[in-house]
Scaffold this motif. Structure first.
Motif, PDB file in Angstrom:
ATOM      1  N   PHE A 221       0.737  -1.269   0.047  1.00  0.00           N
ATOM      2  CA  PHE A 221      -0.024  -0.072  -0.180  1.00  0.00           C
ATOM      3  C   PHE A 221       0.851   1.290   0.029  1.00  0.00           C
ATOM      4  O   PHE A 221       0.315   2.174  -0.325  1.00  0.00           O
ATOM      5  CB  PHE A 221      -0.837   0.075   1.034  1.00  0.00           C
ATOM      6  N   GLY A 222       2.109   1.174   0.758  1.00  0.00           N
ATOM      7  CA  GLY A 222       3.107   2.298   0.641  1.00  0.00           C
ATOM      8  C   GLY A 222       2.823   3.507   1.476  1.00  0.00           C
ATOM      9  O   GLY A 222       2.125   3.332   2.566  1.00  0.00           O
ATOM     10  N   LEU A 223       3.336   4.553   0.974  1.00  0.00           N
ATOM     11  CA  LEU A 223       3.355   5.849   1.719  1.00  0.00           C
ATOM     12  C   LEU A 223       2.021   6.441   1.665  1.00  0.00           C
ATOM     13  O   LEU A 223       1.411   7.056   0.789  1.00  0.00           O
ATOM     14  CB  LEU A 223       4.453   6.770   1.472  1.00  0.00           C
ATOM     15  N   ASN A 224       1.318   6.863   2.990  1.00  0.00           N
ATOM     16  CA  ASN A 224       0.474   7.619   3.058  1.00  0.00           C
ATOM     17  C   ASN A 224      -0.791   6.935   2.347  1.00  0.00           C
ATOM     18  O   ASN A 224      -1.644   7.957   1.588  1.00  0.00           O
ATOM     19  CB  ASN A 224       0.545   9.040   2.876  1.00  0.00           C
ATOM     20  N   ASN A 225      -1.077   5.609   2.351  1.00  0.00           N
ATOM     21  CA  ASN A 225      -2.038   5.097   1.610  1.00  0.00           C
ATOM     22  C   ASN A 225      -2.700   4.091   2.414  1.00  0.00           C
ATOM     23  O   ASN A 225      -2.221   3.118   2.567  1.00  0.00           O
ATOM     24  CB  ASN A 225      -1.810   4.626   0.212  1.00  0.00           C
ATOM     25  N   ASP A 226      -3.984   4.394   3.165  1.00  0.00           N
ATOM     26  CA  ASP A 226      -4.450   3.562   4.160  1.00  0.00           C
ATOM     27  C   ASP A 226      -5.884   3.429   3.813  1.00  0.00           C
ATOM     28  O   ASP A 226      -6.776   3.487   4.963  1.00  0.00           O
ATOM     29  CB  ASP A 226      -4.105   4.320   5.638  1.00  0.00           C
ATOM     30  N   PRO A 227      -6.066   2.498   2.884  1.00  0.00           N
ATOM     31  CA  PRO A 227      -7.467   2.158   2.577  1.00  0.00           C
ATOM     32  C   PRO A 227      -8.309   1.366   3.538  1.00  0.00           C
ATOM     33  O   PRO A 227      -9.534   1.479   3.649  1.00  0.00           O
ATOM     34  CB  PRO A 227      -7.312   1.407   1.253  1.00  0.00           C
ATOM     35  N   LEU A 228      -7.459   0.617   4.249  1.00  0.00           N
ATOM     36  CA  LEU A 228      -7.944  -0.225   5.294  1.00  0.00           C
ATOM     37  C   LEU A 228      -8.448   0.542   6.763  1.00  0.00           C
ATOM     38  O   LEU A 228      -8.738  -0.213   7.760  1.00  0.00           O
ATOM     39  CB  LEU A 228      -7.403  -1.649   5.622  1.00  0.00           C
ATOM     40  N   LYS A 229      -7.784   1.584   6.764  1.00  0.00           N
ATOM     41  CA  LYS A 229      -7.915   2.549   7.963  1.00  0.00           C
ATOM     42  C   LYS A 229      -7.233   1.733   9.140  1.00  0.00           C
ATOM     43  O   LYS A 229      -8.011   1.481  10.058  1.00  0.00           O
ATOM     44  CB  LYS A 229      -9.429   2.565   8.495  1.00  0.00           C
ATOM     45  N   VAL A 230      -5.805   1.260   9.032  1.00  0.00           N
ATOM     46  CA  VAL A 230      -4.987   0.530  10.066  1.00  0.00           C
ATOM     47  C   VAL A 230      -4.816   1.713  11.111  1.00  0.00           C
ATOM     48  O   VAL A 230      -4.711   1.318  11.975  1.00  0.00           O
ATOM     49  CB  VAL A 230      -3.747  -0.004   9.484  1.00  0.00           C
ATOM     50  N   PHE A 231      -4.361   2.758  10.658  1.00  0.00           N
ATOM     51  CA  PHE A 231      -4.152   3.876  11.694  1.00  0.00           C
ATOM     52  C   PHE A 231      -5.454   5.005  11.514  1.00  0.00           C
ATOM     53  O   PHE A 231      -5.428   5.431  10.715  1.00  0.00           O
ATOM     54  CB  PHE A 231      -2.903   4.693  11.154  1.00  0.00           C
ATOM     55  N   THR A 232      -6.064   5.073  12.868  1.00  0.00           N
ATOM     56  CA  THR A 232      -6.943   6.166  12.968  1.00  0.00           C
ATOM     57  C   THR A 232      -6.836   6.716  14.153  1.00  0.00           C
ATOM     58  O   THR A 232      -5.722   6.584  15.164  1.00  0.00           O
ATOM     59  CB  THR A 232      -8.547   5.347  12.912  1.00  0.00           C
ATOM     60  N   VAL A 233      -7.555   7.728  14.518  1.00  0.00           N
ATOM     61  CA  VAL A 233      -7.544   8.518  15.745  1.00  0.00           C
ATOM     62  C   VAL A 233      -8.850   8.393  16.606  1.00  0.00           C
ATOM     63  O   VAL A 233      -9.950   8.746  16.072  1.00  0.00           O
ATOM     64  CB  VAL A 233      -6.893   9.948  15.635  1.00  0.00           C
ATOM     65  N   SER A 234      -8.910   8.071  17.757  1.00  0.00           N
ATOM     66  CA  SER A 234     -10.125   7.701  18.588  1.00  0.00           C
ATOM     67  C   SER A 234      -9.796   8.034  19.979  1.00  0.00           C
ATOM     68  O   SER A 234      -9.023   7.655  20.597  1.00  0.00           O
ATOM     69  CB  SER A 234     -10.346   6.149  18.420  1.00  0.00           C
ATOM     70  N   ASP A 235     -10.530   8.882  20.672  1.00  0.00           N
ATOM     71  CA  ASP A 235     -10.469   9.187  21.997  1.00  0.00           C
ATOM     72  C   ASP A 235      -9.136   9.978  22.348  1.00  0.00           C
ATOM     73  O   ASP A 235      -8.620   9.442  23.316  1.00  0.00           O
ATOM     74  CB  ASP A 235     -11.195   8.178  22.963  1.00  0.00           C
ATOM     75  N   GLY A 236      -8.658  10.516  21.362  1.00  0.00           N
ATOM     76  CA  GLY A 236      -7.386  11.181  21.585  1.00  0.00           C
ATOM     77  C   GLY A 236      -6.111  10.214  21.601  1.00  0.00           C
ATOM     78  O   GLY A 236      -5.117  10.484  22.129  1.00  0.00           O
ATOM     79  N   ALA A 237      -6.342   8.874  21.157  1.00  0.00           N
ATOM     80  CA  ALA A 237      -5.339   8.046  20.886  1.00  0.00           C
ATOM     81  C   ALA A 237      -5.106   7.630  19.331  1.00  0.00           C
ATOM     82  O   ALA A 237      -6.298   7.782  18.792  1.00  0.00           O
ATOM     83  CB  ALA A 237      -5.546   6.825  21.847  1.00  0.00           C
ATOM     84  N   ILE A 238      -3.964   7.330  18.784  1.00  0.00           N
ATOM     85  CA  ILE A 238      -3.688   6.483  17.820  1.00  0.00           C
ATOM     86  C   ILE A 238      -4.141   5.154  17.940  1.00  0.00           C
ATOM     87  O   ILE A 238      -3.645   4.372  18.637  1.00  0.00           O
ATOM     88  CB  ILE A 238      -2.060   6.505  17.274  1.00  0.00           C
ATOM     89  N   HIS A 239      -5.193   4.764  17.094  1.00  0.00           N
ATOM     90  CA  HIS A 239      -5.858   3.381  17.142  1.00  0.00           C
ATOM     91  C   HIS A 239      -5.185   2.551  15.995  1.00  0.00           C
ATOM     92  O   HIS A 239      -5.370   2.904  14.858  1.00  0.00           O
ATOM     93  CB  HIS A 239      -7.337   3.160  17.291  1.00  0.00           C
TER      94      HIS A 239
END
Length: 374
Positions: free
Chosen positions: A58-76
């Motif tokens: 998927f490479g750089l800054n391409n996250d279609p599966l939303k592996v990295f998200t922000v929730s309740d002030g934390a990186i999920h």
């Protein structure tokens, strides 16, 4: 024993976190948040292909599966794909702290052929993004693995020197940090050169653990929930004949759900008038049991000093329980504080460890207390 850190004290007087932070190096308590708690601006993501497929990464800054998200002030971090989220800026000579806790999800394949949830903090991280396992920067690692937070792994930043002893882990003789052991250089191998932490100070599953990293030149200290668990010196890349002293900060996704929050750092302040001078009311604290804590009184007989952690040295160091203050903890000249000390139920009688205090520039010199279980 040679302590390479001191070679970098003069260098540290001139180096800040980065160019924009240079003016802050003399401010001991100035913390800078590196995550705003709202989004991943000022961060990059990088991910390889889904496990078991021949797809392109998927490479750089391409996250279609939303592996990295922000929730309740934390990186999920879902953990579904292997990859990392890294700062855009590089840092050196700093004190980093953050909180981490495990989620519930695990993804195939189980990391490292175990059922342990796995992740990690990569520091002094430099390109390319797909250097290690096709998804991580060249770096050193503070291991974040379930029940094993604080181990060291090499991820291409170079080998380092540790005081090492041998430890039997699942039938294998492996290296473990022990400050009383001889200083040795570990293997320089990606995913190798593992050095086990001194003990397990991780909180139960689902609770937030506080992790800290101190970098001073090419040296580093790992702290878990207020306890020093690993210490390394003179990280060196043989291929370019240079020490490793700076780079980005990267948090891993490695097949398990994990949350990171409160990521902040401050520059190391190398300016100090005199070495700290703290004195305990007794050199040995004995008859420590699980039912009633014994009390250790410590007095500051020198200049004002900031304490950031403690260290317990011994083969059963994680069997002792200390009611720690909230670090960093500043104690002024002439003042005292008291630490209640107990042991976990079932601790073997006459177990002895050594107790030390830690500052951002290293252990308090000439301070050591023996702790012995009843």
């Amino acid at each position: 024993m040679k302590r390479p850190f001191y070679h970098f004290v003069l260098l540290g007087l001139f180096l800040g976190l980065n160019k924009s932070a240079f003016a802050q190096t003399k401010q001991e308590s100035t913390w800078k948040s590196i995550f705003n708690g709202k989004d991943l601006s000022n961060w990059d993501t990088y991910m390889r292909q889904p496990e078991g497929t021949n797809q392109k990464p998927f490479g750089l800054n391409n996250d279609p599966l939303k592996v990295f998200t922000v929730s309740d002030g934390a990186i999920h971090v879902s953990g579904q794909l292997w990859g990392g989220v890294s700062t855009k800026d590089e840092y050196e000579n700093y004190h980093l702290r953050f909180k981490v806790k495990w989620g519930e999800k695990k993804w195939y394949p189980v990391p490292n052929d175990t059922i342990k949830r796995d992740a990690g903090l990569l520091y002094h991280a430099t390109g390319p993004f797909n250097f290690a396992y096709d998804c991580w920067l060249r770096s050193s690692e503070l291991q974040i693995q379930e029940g094993e937070i604080g181990d060291f792994f090499g991820v291409g930043a170079g080998s380092a020197e540790f005081p090492l002893q041998k430890k039997n882990v699942r039938g294998k003789s492996l290296d473990q940090y022990n400050p009383d052991a001889p200083l040795q250089r570990n293997a320089d191998a990606v995913g190798g050169g593992r050095v086990y932490r001194s003990g397990d100070f991780e909180l139960p599953h689902g609770q937030w653990n506080t992790c800290e990293l101190i970098t001073r030149g090419a040296d580093a200290v790992y702290i878990v929930n207020g306890y020093v668990v690993n210490r390394l010196f003179n990280t060196y890349r043989q291929g370019i004949h240079q020490q490793t002293t700076r780079g980005k900060i990267q948090f891993q996704s490695e097949g398990a759900e994990v949350f990171y929050k409160n990521m902040e750092l401050r520059p190391i302040n190398f300016n100090r008038k005199n070495a700290p001078h703290l004195v305990a009311d007794q050199s040995a604290l004995k008859n420590i049991n699980a039912d009633k804590p014994e009390l250790l009184k410590i007095t500051n007989s020198g200049d004002d000093v900031e304490l950031i952690a403690v260290e317990l040295i011994g083969n059963a160091n994680d069997q002792f329980v200390i009611n720690l203050p909230s670090f960093p903890f500043k104690i002024t000249k002439g003042k005292s504080f008291t630490l209640p000390v107990s042991v976990k139920p079932g601790t073997t009688a006459n177990t002895i460890v050594k107790f030390r205090l830690e500052t951002v520039l290293g252990p308090v010199p000439d301070f050591e207390v023996s702790l012995e279980s009843k």
